[in-house]
Design a protein around this motif. Structure first.
Motif, PDB file in Angstrom:
ATOM      1  N   ILE B  58     -15.422 -10.723   2.043  1.00  0.00           N
ATOM      2  CA  ILE B  58     -14.528  -9.578   1.835  1.00  0.00           C
ATOM      3  C   ILE B  58     -13.651  -9.376   3.064  1.00  0.00           C
ATOM      4  O   ILE B  58     -14.152  -9.270   4.180  1.00  0.00           O
ATOM      5  N   ARG B  59     -12.363  -9.363   2.838  1.00  0.00           N
ATOM      6  CA  ARG B  59     -11.430  -9.283   3.962  1.00  0.00           C
ATOM      7  C   ARG B  59     -10.669  -7.965   3.992  1.00  0.00           C
ATOM      8  O   ARG B  59      -9.762  -7.784   4.793  1.00  0.00           O
ATOM      9  N   VAL B  60     -10.996  -7.086   3.087  1.00  0.00           N
ATOM     10  CA  VAL B  60     -10.275  -5.810   3.003  1.00  0.00           C
ATOM     11  C   VAL B  60     -11.043  -4.744   3.779  1.00  0.00           C
ATOM     12  O   VAL B  60     -12.256  -4.599   3.613  1.00  0.00           O
ATOM     13  N   TYR B  61     -10.344  -4.024   4.639  1.00  0.00           N
ATOM     14  CA  TYR B  61     -10.958  -2.972   5.442  1.00  0.00           C
ATOM     15  C   TYR B  61     -10.424  -1.587   5.089  1.00  0.00           C
ATOM     16  O   TYR B  61     -11.005  -0.585   5.476  1.00  0.00           O
TER      17      TYR B  61
ATOM     18  N   SER C 136     -12.657  -9.660  14.140  1.00  0.00           N
ATOM     19  CA  SER C 136     -12.263  -9.062  12.860  1.00  0.00           C
ATOM     20  C   SER C 136     -13.406  -8.909  11.871  1.00  0.00           C
ATOM     21  O   SER C 136     -13.220  -8.360  10.800  1.00  0.00           O
ATOM     22  N   THR C 137     -14.587  -9.431  12.202  1.00  0.00           N
ATOM     23  CA  THR C 137     -15.742  -9.240  11.312  1.00  0.00           C
ATOM     24  C   THR C 137     -16.962  -8.935  12.181  1.00  0.00           C
ATOM     25  O   THR C 137     -16.962  -9.180  13.397  1.00  0.00           O
ATOM     26  N   VAL C 138     -17.992  -8.430  11.524  1.00  0.00           N
ATOM     27  CA  VAL C 138     -19.245  -8.138  12.217  1.00  0.00           C
ATOM     28  C   VAL C 138     -19.817  -9.420  12.822  1.00  0.00           C
ATOM     29  O   VAL C 138     -20.259  -9.449  13.971  1.00  0.00           O
ATOM     30  N   GLY C 267      -5.611  -8.194  10.914  1.00  0.00           N
ATOM     31  CA  GLY C 267      -5.350  -9.630  10.804  1.00  0.00           C
ATOM     32  C   GLY C 267      -6.107 -10.253   9.641  1.00  0.00           C
ATOM     33  O   GLY C 267      -5.671 -11.244   9.053  1.00  0.00           O
ATOM     34  N   LYS C 268      -7.271  -9.679   9.328  1.00  0.00           N
ATOM     35  CA  LYS C 268      -8.055 -10.150   8.172  1.00  0.00           C
ATOM     36  C   LYS C 268      -7.460  -9.611   6.870  1.00  0.00           C
ATOM     37  O   LYS C 268      -7.284 -10.330   5.894  1.00  0.00           O
ATOM     38  N   GLU C 269      -7.152  -8.329   6.901  1.00  0.00           N
ATOM     39  CA  GLU C 269      -6.580  -7.691   5.703  1.00  0.00           C
ATOM     40  C   GLU C 269      -5.274  -8.392   5.316  1.00  0.00           C
ATOM     41  O   GLU C 269      -4.949  -8.504   4.125  1.00  0.00           O
ATOM     42  N   ALA C 270      -4.542  -8.878   6.321  1.00  0.00           N
ATOM     43  CA  ALA C 270      -3.275  -9.566   6.067  1.00  0.00           C
ATOM     44  C   ALA C 270      -3.478 -10.797   5.178  1.00  0.00           C
ATOM     45  O   ALA C 270      -2.602 -11.162   4.392  1.00  0.00           O
ATOM     46  N   GLU C 271      -4.640 -11.438   5.301  1.00  0.00           N
ATOM     47  CA  GLU C 271      -4.887 -12.636   4.478  1.00  0.00           C
ATOM     48  C   GLU C 271      -4.855 -12.285   2.988  1.00  0.00           C
ATOM     49  O   GLU C 271      -4.399 -13.085   2.166  1.00  0.00           O
ATOM     50  N   VAL C 272      -5.343 -11.101   2.659  1.00  0.00           N
ATOM     51  CA  VAL C 272      -5.329 -10.673   1.257  1.00  0.00           C
ATOM     52  C   VAL C 272      -3.876 -10.454   0.810  1.00  0.00           C
ATOM     53  O   VAL C 272      -3.505 -10.775  -0.321  1.00  0.00           O
ATOM     54  N   ALA C 273      -3.067  -9.939   1.733  1.00  0.00           N
ATOM     55  CA  ALA C 273      -1.642  -9.772   1.436  1.00  0.00           C
ATOM     56  C   ALA C 273      -0.993 -11.126   1.168  1.00  0.00           C
ATOM     57  O   ALA C 273      -0.145 -11.258   0.276  1.00  0.00           O
ATOM     58  N   ILE C 274      -1.423 -12.139   1.924  1.00  0.00           N
ATOM     59  CA  ILE C 274      -0.841 -13.477   1.748  1.00  0.00           C
ATOM     60  C   ILE C 274      -1.163 -14.008   0.346  1.00  0.00           C
ATOM     61  O   ILE C 274      -0.287 -14.564  -0.334  1.00  0.00           O
TER      62      ILE C 274
END
Lengths: 283, 175, 371
Positions: B58-61, C136-138, C267-274
């Protein structure tokens, strides 16, 4: 300490430090915030000190020493960690870190050598500057009294605290040795007269310290687990003090002091002496 | 991706419920995140927490805007918060309540989590524990497996009554 | 082992693996959970460290400095005002060449009081000589913290390392965490100039004009050398534990015509936008900057349109990341200032930044009417 420090002529900071290091021995590290002692070591790559000296930012000495002491103890080392700081780095900018380190029971010795102003920057007022003294930022004489750092330290209830003077080296030597036998924080407050700052001639440094004690302006004592013992020299001064003017007159910083201010100093001095006498006499 | 928004009041365990649910989903072999939306840390204030469950990392925050499911641990929150906001049409609502409440266009369920907790005397600082029984209810609704739910509860709580209340909620859940 | 943990907890778990001799720290939201967890590890005997509960962040860093110079491993954590309060000492730590590791939970700066994510705090530490990595992640928070100790203490580096994670968005989110036993991944601490009472040395005393700049140059030289050390460390980490990182994380960049650059969770959320944009036929990619210091080589951006999302700002100049990227690529970008003070930014918003990009301009999301 080696010869050839870059201290001013007649400097009692370097005088006191010589005895501090003699008493502490070679297994010692000094932590020094910005102060005259950061200057008198000499310039890189030279140093006039023969123990490791860790120089640290102005308000950070006690915290730095706190980390160092913990690290040495974790490694099973008994190395003495001694903060050697001026009055500015103790009474003013460093008081928070110092209070924290004392409250946490840090195993170290904190020495404040007190020349009653910011010396190496050319004598600006500090919390340690006495009432009526002229500095570059109190050109008409300081209108506030000297901060009672010893009372503040006492409020932290350390196992050992003492006052000393560069003019009484044997007393200082013994107190440093004693302080280092305690586990936890100890404190020594050294009066360190400063010829250019106090405006007297260099050869009178030792005499100036003695006049301070003899007049009762500076009291030598120890407080061990809260029990106060006033030093013999100060006992004499309490019985038969020399006139306050004998201490003030030779110092340019008190030149032209208002007689009313002298009277206030005299009253505060008397109050301090009777307070200490009462504390010592108390069961 | 399956997105759940949990409404509760500070101190009721909504954040822990989200964490338990995410942990159970991970035990199911899925990816999950649990995110509290903190305001000032104030007991009794309405709060929300979010759970996302997916087969992929999951990449959404950002906050969940269009949940697939809404869980209400304290029905009184509904007086002050629009718990249905953004809920996808046909989405599910689970309310901690003795009575079933209908929400037009949504699949509504209810279970008396408070009663279940009180029956087992599972009360901390005066608050009946809701975060473990709700996982049982959610297992009944198929969000996570029963085994994973129990496993997650046992990892986070040593008191076995937490599993008991989850089982009770699973049984009592209205279909 | 499969666990679920918050970003804060992951950092504490990593510290538990690295076993610093001294941890000196002061609580601040949203970092507090890190030091609480470490204090708990220490008091429970799971972590053999000395925990110094200092009275301020300035003292936290000063205590780490005092401890580190004796040749042992140290750690601290802070956030926002705490970081700014220790600014004098962060400079000292780098100048004194001490391999201290610190986690900074990125949070905005007052006034007014705001505890949400923003990068301006750590970016104000940009020029201190600290290495900086943004996660960007745990899992990445855990892995980067472990690697930070090895990188900092490497003989070719000997500089402090700051691991940055977004306040709440990452510090308080729960995600899967795979913890490891690090074994000998981090060699024992060896500080060549540690205090030795048998060989008395003066540290940090008066330094003349002929020497001081050479010491500064030496910091820069080590910063440059750290590139190789970071590469080696990440390579060995990947070999042992199976997770590979890099100076940047590139997503669908190779054939991209437009690339979104951001740091941290954005930067992670942007991947979903891509993914969203690709479905619309827009050839977009995203590049998440991980290491800010040393600054990565961004050759990959050459000839592409670049949209930089800055969760920070330098007043009177621009987005800090945008400024750094323009300085390196010598090209204009579309600079979006978004997420400051925890402002909500979704992948849909990021996709919109890309669709409505105007290279050569700057936009404040939610303020300017342009996006």
């Amino acid at each position: 300490m080696l010869k050839c420090t870059s201290a001013c002529a007649g400097c009692s900071d370097s005088l006191a430090l010589r005895y501090v290091l003699k008493a502490a021995g070679p297994d010692t590290v000094l932590v020094v915030p910005a102060c005259c002692t950061s200057v008198i070591q000499g310039i890189y790559p030279n140093t006039a000190f023969n123990v490791p000296v860790y120089n640290i930012a102005f308000g950070a000495a006690a915290a730095c020493a706190s980390g160092m002491s913990n690290a040495f103890r974790a490694a099973g080392k008994k190395t003495n960690v001694i903060v050697y700081a001026g009055d500015g780095g103790t009474l003013d900018i460093g008081i928070q870190a110092m209070s924290g380190a004392f409250e946490r029971g840090t195993d170290f010795l904190y020495i404040c050598y007190d020349n009653e102003a910011y010396g190496n920057t050319g004598m600006q007022r500090s919390g340690g500057t006495p009432l009526g003294a002229k500095t570059t930022t109190t050109p008409a004489g300081k209108t506030e009294a000297k901060k009672d750092i010893d009372a503040i330290i006492a409020a932290h209830d350390p196992p050992y605290q003492a006052t000393a003077a560069a003019a009484y080296p044997q007393d200082l030597f013994k107190k440093v040795q004693k302080a280092l036998t305690f586990r936890g924080p100890s404190f020594i407050h050294i009066l360190a007269p400063c010829p250019p700052g106090w405006r007297y001639s260099t050869e009178k440094t030792v005499e100036m310290g003695k006049l301070a004690v003899k007049s009762g302006m500076w009291v030598l004592y120890e407080r061990e687990y809260g029990k106060l013992t006033i030093g013999a020299q100060s006992k004499v001064a309490m019985k038969k003090p020399i006139p306050l003017e004998d201490y003030l007159a030779p110092q340019g910083r008190f030149k032209g002091i208002d007689p009313k201010t002298v009277e206030i100093i005299r009253q505060r001095l008397a109050k301090n002496l009777s307070k200490l006498a009462a504390e010592e006499a108390a069961p | 991706m399956f997105e759940i928004r949990i409404h509760s009041r500070g101190g009721q365990g909504g954040v822990t419920a989200a964490r338990l649910l995410a942990l159970a989903a991970i035990h199911d072999g899925k990816y999950a995140t649990a995110a509290p939306f903190y305001g000032a840390e104030r007991r009794g204030a309405p709060i929300v927490s979010f759970v996302r469950i997916d087969d992929k990392p999951i990449r959404v925050y950002s906050q969940i805007k269009k949940p697939d499911m809404v869980v209400v641990l304290d029905a009184s929150v509904m007086d002050v918060v629009d718990v249905l906001q953004g809920l996808k049409s046909g989405g599910k609502v689970l309310v901690n309540s003795q009575q079933k409440k209908e929400f037009g266009g949504y699949l509504s369920s209810n279970v008396d989590l408070t009663g279940i907790a009180l029956k087992e005397k599972l009360v901390v600082s005066g608050n009946p524990i809701l975060n473990t029984p709700v996982i049982g209810a959610l297992a009944k609704m198929g969000v996570v497996s029963v085994d994973s739910a129990k496993k997650a509860i046992r990892e986070m709580f040593s008191d076995e009554r937490n599993v008991t209340v989850a089982e009770a909620a699973y049984k009592e859940m209205s279909a | 082992m499969k666990k679920i943990a918050t970003g804060n907890k992951a950092v504490a778990e990593a510290v538990k693996q690295a076993v610093p001799t001294v941890v000196a720290a002061y609580p601040i939201t949203p970092q507090t959970e890190i030091v609480e967890q470490i204090a708990e590890f220490v008091s429970g005997g799971e972590l053999k460290s000395r925990y110094i509960p200092v009275e301020s962040e300035h003292s936290a860093m000063a205590a780490c400095i005092g401890a580190s110079i004796t040749g042992i491993r140290t750690f601290t954590a802070t956030s926002s005002h705490g970081l700014l309060y220790m600014h004098e000492m962060t400079n000292w730590a780098a100048g004194a060449r001490l391999p201290i590791v610190m986690a900074n939970v990125n949070r905005s700066i007052g006034p007014g009081w705001n505890i949400w994510a923003e990068h301006t705090d750590s970016l104000q530490e940009r020029d201190t000589g600290w290495l900086q990595v943004y996660v960007s992640t745990v899992q990445e928070a855990y892995d980067a913290t472990i690697m930070a100790f090895r990188i900092a203490e490497h003989n070719d580096v000997l500089l402090p390392v700051m691991v940055n994670l977004d306040g709440f968005l990452l510090s308080h989110i729960m995600q899967p965490l795979d913890t490891v036993e690090i074994g000998d991944f981090i060699p024992p601490t060896h500080l060549p100039y540690a205090i030795d009472v048998k060989n008395p040395t003066g540290y940090g005393g008066l330094t003349g004009t002929e020497e001081h700049y050479k010491m500064r140059w030496d910091i820069e030289r080590s910063m440059r050398d750290s590139v190789k050390v970071i590469e080696e460390t990440e390579k060995d980490f990947a070999k042992r534990f199976g997770r590979r990182y890099g100076f940047t994380e590139n997503y669908q960049c190779d054939d991209a015509e437009v690339i979104v650059v951001a740091m941290g969770t954005l930067g992670k959320e942007a991947e979903v936008a891509i993914d969203l944009l690709r479905k619309e036929g827009i050839k977009a990619g995203s590049l998440r900057i991980r290491w800010l210091r040393p600054f990565p080589n961004l050759k990959i951006l050459k000839g592409k349109q670049v949209v930089v999302v800055d969760r920070d700002y330098s007043f009177g100049r621009g987005g800090i990341l945008a400024t750094e990227i323009m300085a390196q690529t010598k090209e204009e970008v579309f600079s979006v200032i978004a997420g400051i003070g925890g402002q909500e930014v979704t992948f849909e918003d990021v996709a919109e930044f890309v669709r409505k990009r105007r290279i050569g301009t700057e936009v404040w999301f939610g303020v300017s009417n342009n996006v």
